[in-house]
Design an enzyme around this catalytic site. Structure first.
Site, PDB file in Angstrom:
ATOM      1  CE1 TYR A   7      -3.910  -2.212   0.437  1.00  0.00           C
ATOM      2  CE2 TYR A   7      -2.421  -3.454   1.852  1.00  0.00           C
ATOM      3  CZ  TYR A   7      -3.594  -3.374   1.130  1.00  0.00           C
ATOM      4  OH  TYR A   7      -4.438  -4.444   1.086  1.00  0.00           O
TER       5      TYR A   7
ATOM      6  NE  ARG B 167      -7.053   5.344   7.881  1.00  0.00           N
ATOM      7  CZ  ARG B 167      -7.481   6.213   8.772  1.00  0.00           C
ATOM      8  NH1 ARG B 167      -6.833   7.352   8.935  1.00  0.00           N
ATOM      9  NH2 ARG B 167      -8.525   5.956   9.496  1.00  0.00           N
TER      10      ARG B 167
ATOM     11  CG  ASN C 186     -14.031   2.272  -8.642  1.00  0.00           C
ATOM     12  OD1 ASN C 186     -14.181   1.278  -9.345  1.00  0.00           O
ATOM     13  ND2 ASN C 186     -14.295   3.470  -9.074  1.00  0.00           N
TER      14      ASN C 186
ATOM     15  CB  CYS D 218      -6.845  -5.269  -5.745  1.00  0.00           C
ATOM     16  SG  CYS D 218      -8.376  -5.921  -6.375  1.00  0.00           S
TER      17      CYS D 218
ATOM     18  CD  GLU E 154      -0.832 -13.528  -9.979  1.00  0.00           C
ATOM     19  OE1 GLU E 154      -1.847 -13.106 -10.542  1.00  0.00           O
ATOM     20  OE2 GLU E 154      -0.061 -12.794  -9.345  1.00  0.00           O
TER      21      GLU E 154
END
Length: 122
Positions: A23, A37, A46, A54, A83
């Site tokens: 993040y 944050r 969204n 994500c 992955e």
DNA sequence: CAAATGACAAAAT
DNA sequence: AATTTTGCCATTT
């Protein structure tokens, strides 16, 4: 969607297969170093599942987001493992090996892989 | 319309 | 060194 969210998605989509970002790292990339944050906020608010991987965004220490994350953190772990992301232990991604280095290169392909299919199983 | 809120991480005590 | 506060975007109440 605000400008902030757009930038977040733009960067998240660049994370290569088999790598993860954090993040805070995404926050720095979009020019808001202290907004880690709100990166999480943007993804939650969204998330466009197929376009934006994500699941490749984790805590700085390699832990996965608790509580939320599109289906559960064990599913996220499964996706990452599929992955090629390796884990230091049950709850921590091996950051040494798998943290994406945006300055270095795209280290693979532009994350436009068909992770729809990967998600299909389970 | 003001205030609270949220997938975190760094700075300040 | 460990715990608390701050950061400051966009949506929701």
């Amino acid at each position: 969607m605000g400008d902030f969210s757009a930038k977040v998605f733009e960067q998240v989509r660049r994370i290569p297969r088999g790598k993860v970002s954090t993040y805070g790292q995404i926050a720095r990339l979009i020019g808001s170093p202290r907004s880690a944050r709100y990166v999480g906020w943007a993804l939650r608010n969204n998330s466009e599942p197929v376009k934006t991987p994500c699941h490749r965004v984790v805590f700085k220490d390699g832990r996965l987001a608790q509580g939320y994350a599109f289906g559960g953190e064990d599913k996220q772990r499964c996706l990452l493992a599929g992955e090629g992301v390796t884990f230091a232990d049950e709850t921590h991604v091996d950051m040494e090996a798998c943290l994406w280095d945006p300055e270095r290169d795209e280290q693979g392909r532009p994350a436009d892989i068909d992770w729809e299919r990967e998600m299909a199983d389970e």
